[in-house]
Motif scaffolding. Structure first.
Motif, PDB file in Angstrom:
ATOM      1  N   ARG A 198       0.844  -1.189   0.000  1.00  0.00           N
ATOM      2  CA  ARG A 198       0.000   0.000   0.000  1.00  0.00           C
ATOM      3  C   ARG A 198       0.882   1.243   0.000  1.00  0.00           C
ATOM      4  N   ASP A 235      -3.952  10.406  -9.083  1.00  0.00           N
ATOM      5  CA  ASP A 235      -4.885   9.296  -8.881  1.00  0.00           C
ATOM      6  C   ASP A 235      -4.269   8.160  -8.071  1.00  0.00           C
ATOM      7  N   ASP A 237      -4.010   6.187  -4.545  1.00  0.00           N
ATOM      8  CA  ASP A 237      -4.725   5.989  -3.291  1.00  0.00           C
ATOM      9  C   ASP A 237      -3.683   5.921  -2.180  1.00  0.00           C
ATOM     10  N   GLN A 239      -2.573   6.572   1.828  1.00  0.00           N
ATOM     11  CA  GLN A 239      -3.034   6.726   3.200  1.00  0.00           C
ATOM     12  C   GLN A 239      -2.222   7.793   3.920  1.00  0.00           C
TER      13      GLN A 239
END
Length: 295
Positions: A198, A235, A237, A239
């Motif tokens: 991530r 674009d 994602d 955190q």
């Protein structure tokens, strides 16, 4: 023939056995039902079941833990203490606590227990004391381009049949810079099998656009690069960190599931080497591993 049973007439030991098969949260709620339940819910037989099976061995890994075993009068007191006050173990390289609602194990790996790229080079990192940290020392970033942190633990240290999340616990100095240009990549591998990576941004303000040319702070003098070279891809994602009650910040690096009887190594990684910019002003307390709790 129907037989009426008065639940409140059951022996206290029987009620205590029933309560021990629930959860700490449920036992506290049921203690409000009647005085018999309240008395049973205080018993060591109940709270000994809520404590991890190896809690004595864990506490024996520190002087503080041994003192707790001698000084606290009941297993409930010990349980609540471990929920509210993490204790240092293994020469203060880890802390141990319990998740209050379930009694599952929680650990934090101190910065000294992590693999930090260039962490032993005073030009790039230095080790300092901070009164607000639970550990004797934390890692202060003086400046690196290659940013890499890894933490390791074993599934046998954790509670079985539990989904865990790993978090970097840190703070930013007022002079911090370089963490808003490019996201870092976080991942968790268990038994050599890596979960899906991530993207995370350690700057609490997120990834920023820059209208002017960017000055990158290399240790031997500033180097300018253009906005186009440093601007993050769109674009994504990504955190962002959150503030904790203890005033540190944390960002989730990934989660994993510990199976019953599993004996595997867990490796938690955070890496940012793409941006080419110099990063400064981060203070790392450690990596916390705690059960994932549904909000």
């Amino acid at each position: 023939m129907a037989v009426d049973m008065n639940l409140y007439a059951l022996p206290e030991g029987c009620i205590a056995n029933v309560l021990s098969l629930t959860s700490p949260k449920d036992a506290c709620r049921l203690s409000l039902v009647a005085s018999t339940f309240r008395s049973a819910a205080q018993s060591d037989a109940v709270w000994d079941r809520f404590l991890p099976a190896d809690y004595q061995e864990i506490l024996a890994r520190s002087k503080e833990g041994l003192e707790l075993l001698r000084s606290l009068e009941s297993k409930k007191q010990l349980y609540l203490y471990l929920c509210d006050r993490p204790i240092l173990i293994d020469d203060a390289t880890k802390s141990f606590s319990l998740e209050k609602g379930s009694g599952k194990k929680c650990y934090m790996l101190a910065a000294k227990d992590l693999m930090i790229a260039w962490g032993d080079t005073p030009m790039y990192w230095r080790w300092v004391s901070m009164p607000e940290s639970r550990f004797p020392t934390v890692a202060e970033l003086r400046g690196v381009c290659w940013f890499e942190i890894r933490g390791k633990t074993q599934t046998t240290m954790l509670s079985p049949n539990t989904t865990y999340s790993a978090y970097l616990v840190f703070t930013m100095e007022s002079t911090s810079d370089g963490f808003d240009y490019e996201p870092a990549e976080a991942s968790v591998a268990i038994g050599g099998e890596e979960t899906e990576p991530r993207l995370v941004c350690l700057d609490p303000e997120g990834l920023q656009g820059h209208n002017n040319r960017i000055v990158v702070r290399w240790p031997y003098g500033p180097v300018q690069i253009s906005q186009q070279e440093a601007e993050p891809a769109e674009d994504q994602d990504v955190q962002l960190p959150k503030q904790r009650e203890d005033r540190w910040m944390e960002i989730e690096l990934g989660d994993f599931f510990v199976k019953e009887g599993q004996d595997a190594e867990v490796v938690i990684s955070l890496l940012e080497v793409k941006a080419g910019n110099w990063k400064i002003g981060l203070v790392v307390e450690g990596i916390e591993i705690r059960p994932k709790v549904d909000n």
